[in-house]
Design an enzyme around this catalytic site. Structure first.
Site, PDB file in Angstrom:
ATOM      1  N   GLU A 100       0.897  -1.174   0.000  1.00 29.92           N
ATOM      2  CA  GLU A 100       0.000   0.000   0.000  1.00 29.92           C
ATOM      3  C   GLU A 100       0.921   1.204   0.000  1.00 29.92           C
ATOM      4  O   GLU A 100       1.556   1.486   1.008  1.00 29.92           O
ATOM      5  CB  GLU A 100      -0.873   0.034   1.261  1.00 29.92           C
ATOM      6  CG  GLU A 100      -1.580  -1.259   1.621  1.00 29.92           C
ATOM      7  CD  GLU A 100      -2.559  -1.700   0.580  1.00 29.92           C
ATOM      8  OE1 GLU A 100      -3.189  -0.826  -0.031  1.00 29.92           O
ATOM      9  OE2 GLU A 100      -2.664  -2.907   0.352  1.00 29.92           O
ATOM     10  N   CYS A 146      -3.328   8.099   3.721  1.00 23.95           N
ATOM     11  CA  CYS A 146      -3.031   7.637   2.360  1.00 23.95           C
ATOM     12  C   CYS A 146      -4.250   7.748   1.462  1.00 23.95           C
ATOM     13  O   CYS A 146      -4.124   7.742   0.245  1.00 23.95           O
ATOM     14  CB  CYS A 146      -2.560   6.198   2.424  1.00 23.95           C
ATOM     15  SG  CYS A 146      -3.653   5.180   3.417  1.00 23.95           S
TER      16      CYS A 146
HETATM   17  P1  NAP Z   1       8.349   4.750   4.652  1.00 18.83           P
HETATM   18  O1  NAP Z   1       9.500   5.614   4.973  1.00 18.83           O
HETATM   19  O2  NAP Z   1       8.326   4.063   3.351  1.00 18.83           O
HETATM   20  O3  NAP Z   1       8.239   3.699   5.839  1.00 18.83           O
HETATM   21  C1  NAP Z   1       7.217   2.752   5.906  1.00 18.83           C
HETATM   22  C2  NAP Z   1       7.679   1.553   6.726  1.00 18.83           C
HETATM   23  O4  NAP Z   1       8.683   0.843   6.023  1.00 18.83           O
HETATM   24  C3  NAP Z   1       8.303   1.917   8.064  1.00 18.83           C
HETATM   25  O5  NAP Z   1       7.961   0.930   9.008  1.00 18.83           O
HETATM   26  C4  NAP Z   1       9.788   1.871   7.765  1.00 18.83           C
HETATM   27  O6  NAP Z   1      10.559   1.653   8.914  1.00 18.83           O
HETATM   28  C5  NAP Z   1       9.817   0.679   6.859  1.00 18.83           C
HETATM   29  N1  NAP Z   1      10.974   0.576   6.011  1.00 18.83           N
HETATM   30  C6  NAP Z   1      11.661   1.570   5.399  1.00 18.83           C
HETATM   31  N2  NAP Z   1      12.658   1.045   4.647  1.00 18.83           N
HETATM   32  C7  NAP Z   1      12.594  -0.299   4.788  1.00 18.83           C
HETATM   33  C8  NAP Z   1      13.335  -1.399   4.288  1.00 18.83           C
HETATM   34  N3  NAP Z   1      14.362  -1.219   3.461  1.00 18.83           N
HETATM   35  N4  NAP Z   1      13.004  -2.650   4.657  1.00 18.83           N
HETATM   36  C9  NAP Z   1      11.956  -2.860   5.474  1.00 18.83           C
HETATM   37  N5  NAP Z   1      11.211  -1.860   5.990  1.00 18.83           N
HETATM   38  C10 NAP Z   1      11.525  -0.596   5.649  1.00 18.83           C
HETATM   39  O7  NAP Z   1       6.986   5.556   4.709  1.00 18.83           O
HETATM   40  P2  NAP Z   1       6.488   6.539   5.854  1.00 18.83           P
HETATM   41  O8  NAP Z   1       7.232   7.810   5.685  1.00 18.83           O
HETATM   42  O9  NAP Z   1       6.483   5.894   7.187  1.00 18.83           O
HETATM   43  O10 NAP Z   1       4.963   6.702   5.441  1.00 18.83           O
HETATM   44  C11 NAP Z   1       4.530   7.719   4.596  1.00 18.83           C
HETATM   45  C12 NAP Z   1       4.118   7.192   3.253  1.00 18.83           C
HETATM   46  O11 NAP Z   1       3.306   6.046   3.405  1.00 18.83           O
HETATM   47  C13 NAP Z   1       3.294   8.188   2.479  1.00 18.83           C
HETATM   48  O12 NAP Z   1       3.807   8.284   1.177  1.00 18.83           O
HETATM   49  C14 NAP Z   1       1.900   7.582   2.423  1.00 18.83           C
HETATM   50  O13 NAP Z   1       1.191   7.849   1.257  1.00 18.83           O
HETATM   51  C15 NAP Z   1       2.168   6.129   2.566  1.00 18.83           C
HETATM   52  N6  NAP Z   1       1.064   5.481   3.229  1.00 18.83           N
HETATM   53  C16 NAP Z   1       0.311   4.620   2.529  1.00 18.83           C
HETATM   54  C17 NAP Z   1      -0.741   3.984   3.130  1.00 18.83           C
HETATM   55  C18 NAP Z   1      -1.586   3.020   2.382  1.00 18.83           C
HETATM   56  O14 NAP Z   1      -2.365   2.309   2.988  1.00 18.83           O
HETATM   57  N7  NAP Z   1      -1.465   2.963   1.098  1.00 18.83           N
HETATM   58  C19 NAP Z   1      -1.040   4.223   4.459  1.00 18.83           C
HETATM   59  C20 NAP Z   1      -0.245   5.103   5.143  1.00 18.83           C
HETATM   60  C21 NAP Z   1       0.800   5.724   4.517  1.00 18.83           C
HETATM   61  P3  NAP Z   1      11.186   2.917   9.724  1.00 18.83           P
HETATM   62  O15 NAP Z   1      10.082   3.779  10.139  1.00 18.83           O
HETATM   63  O16 NAP Z   1      11.863   2.258  10.884  1.00 18.83           O
HETATM   64  O17 NAP Z   1      12.125   3.580   8.777  1.00 18.83           O
END
Ligand code: NAP
Length: 513
Positions: A254, A293
């Site tokens: 997502e 999101c």
């Molecule tokens: P993110 O930086 O991509 O992080 C999301 C998750 O992935 C966090 O738990 C992060 O851990 C983890 N992560 C990052 N790199 C990783 C890797 N290489 N291997 C495994 N896990 C990894 O996103 P965010 O900044 O938290 O969230 C914002 C984004 O999420 C926005 O763009 C939003 O649109 C999207 N979002 C989408 C939805 C949906 O349902 N589609 C819902 C909410 C948000 P850490 O935090 O420890 O780095």
């Protein structure tokens, strides 16, 4: 220091850790370790302890546990809400995350009891005769995968994000390994502490990792699942991970999304639909300070009423009080962190290269009971752009930001919606059935969920931004190409579908031993 619940115990990790600041004051709420557990051991524990314990129970037993867990967690709402405030959430925001997450447990508990057999193999339809004489038939069945469901969540829904992934996995009989986003992991940790204390879950059914993901993906096999909620970059990196790709790990993402809301040409100022559209846009811009999101990023309106829409929306946005989320008179709290605020400011800069800001000033706005230096505050920011501008269809500002774009006719509205390249949620607000049918049909291939809102269903409508356990949550293309929730389909996602071929009586005996 946050702890992880792994291998049946709470465990901390050495070192200073990384401070996690309060979204409003910047004060340290907790620290998260900079190193984590041995992920091979964590996944091994899920497969060897959690999976067998879960599969020893029938669907109805697991469904009953989900309901009991929901009741237990409801007894801790005050505590969860209090900590949720520190993520920047107002009372309304916390209700969406905390109460909404617990609600998912109840819905899957109810669905499991009603829609799944008590125990045994889950048959997909009945046997289908293949040979002419009726001695040979095909019966499809579902069985739970024997690995672990690794669930990586974003910072904006620390409770709902965990529970909406956990509930279907649990009902399927697959143990979960939850990795919350660091930023707000303290709230997920608190909820998991209460879950563990409830004693309701079989050993190994849920493990929590409050630590960096490290080499987690390296240990995945073809019996495991990986579901990721987060940025498109994280989703793309994990999808292309050599072990995930090489072992064909069942993967769902997502990611971000430029959701649109289309106003019908019938919905002139003064109609109920016009007011519904305006109210919904303001809600979507301000709930969770727009960090959803599913929030509306692109407001598509008939060219003839664009000034009316902007006037009505800005009048309502002017009433929004931004400030300390603990203050009941405040409508919108801060973004989750100063770095999130800075990221939104950067996205806004790109957007304003092609769009005009018509409400809100990120550098000057009123704040109630808070200091703009310490918290991730922004006011609601409304933009207006030419529909052919590129940025509104390409740049996600993950905050209280939306762009109004004019369209000329239903085909144009559909074409503009599709420029978002795939979204989680869209809405069409109109009382004209022909328009809704034309635009709804055109939008559907680009969306995981579509709300068709009008005066007749508004009273019961759950709104543009709220995925329900009953509805698909996911979307094609840019939205990640995944699918979560959507009722029992999410349970089946954790199971293997197998075609059994044999004599009809043998097939019957296998399905209902
Ligand atoms: P993110 O930086 O991509 O992080 C999301 C998750 O992935 C966090 O738990 C992060 O851990 C983890 N992560 C990052 N790199 C990783 C890797 N290489 N291997 C495994 N896990 C990894 O996103 P965010 O900044 O938290 O969230 C914002 C984004 O999420 C926005 O763009 C939003 O649109 C999207 N979002 C989408 C939805 C949906 O349902 N589609 C819902 C909410 C948000 P850490 O935090 O420890 O780095």
């Amino acid at each position: 220091m946050l702890e992880s619940h792994v291998l049946g115990h709470w465990r901390g990790f050495e070192g200073e850790g990384r401070p996690l600041p309060d979204a409003t004051t910047g004060a340290e709420v907790a620290r998260i370790p900079l190193s984590g557990p041995d992920f091979g051991e964590v996944l091994g524990y899920a497969r060897q302890v959690g999976g067998p314990a879960l599969r020893a129970l029938g669907f109805h037993q697991r469904a009953a546990i989900l309901k009991d867990l929901g009741k237990f967690l409801r007894g801790h709402l005050d505590e969860f809400h209090a900590l949720s405030t520190r993520t920047g959430a107002t009372k309304r925001d916390s209700t969406v995350d905390v109460d909404g997450g617990i609600g998912v447990l109840f819905v899957y508990g109810g669905k499991g009891a009603r829609e799944l057999p008590e125990r045994g193999l889950l048959a997909d339809g009945g046997p289908e005769q293949v040979g002419k004489n009726g001695t040979f038939a095909v019966q499809h069945v579902y069985t739970p995968l024997t690995g672990a469901a690794v669930e990586i969540n974003a910072f904006n829904f620390p409770v709902w994000g965990m529970l909406e992934k956990f509930a279907p996995a649990f009902l399927a009989g697959v143990p979960s390994v939850v990795k919350p986003a660091s930023q707000t992991a303290y709230l997920t940790e608190l909820v998991v502490r209460r879950i563990v204390e409830s004693g309701l879950l079989p050993e190994g059914a849920l493990q929590l990792v409050c630590a960096p993901p490290g080499d987690l993906a390296d240990h995945l096999t073809g019996q495991d699942l990986l579901s990721v909620t987060g940025s498109a970059a994280t989703a793309a990196a994990l999808r292309a991970h050599p072990v995930v790709a090489g072992n064909a790990v069942r993967f769902t993402a997502e990611a971000d999304s430029l959701n649109c809301s289309v106003l019908g040409p019938d919905a002139r100022p003064g109609t109920p639909e016009f007011d519904l559209y305006v109210g919904q846009l303001v809600t979507e811009m301000t709930v969770k300070a727009g960090q959803k999101c599913t929030a509306i990023r692109r407001a598509l309106v008939p060219r003839a009423v664009i000034e009316d829409v902007i006037g009505a929306v800005t009048a309502k946005l002017a009433e929004i009080h931004v400030g300390d989320p603990a203050d009941d008179s405040v409508h919108m709290g801060p973004l989750a962190s100063l770095s999130q605020r800075d990221e939104v400011r950067r996205a806004l800069k790109t957007l304003t290269g092609e769009a005009q800001l018509v409400h809100g000033n990120p550098d000057a706005f009123g704040l109630s009971g808070a200091n703009a230096e310490n918290g991730g505050f922004l006011p609601p920011l409304l933009l207006r752009a030419d529909p052919d501008a590129r940025a509104p269809h390409a740049v996600e500002a993950f905050g209280p930001v939306s762009t109004v774009l004019p369209y000329d006719g239903p085909a144009h509205a559909v074409e503009l919606a599709a420029r978002g390249a795939g979204s989680l949620a869209g809405s069409v607000v109109s009382h004209d059935a022909a328009f809704v049918s034309a635009v709804g049909g055109g939008l559907a291939p680009w969306h995981g969920r579509l709300l068709l809102l009008n005066r007749d269903n508004a009273g019961e409508s759950t709104g543009h931004g709220s995925p329900l356990p009953h509805t698909v949550h996911g979307g094609p293309g840019r939205a990640g190409g995944g699918e979560e929730l959507g009722g029992i389909r999410a349970v089946l996602h954790h199971m293997q579908r197998t075609a059994l071929q044999g004599s009809p009586e043998v097939l019957r005996a296998v399905v209902s031993p």
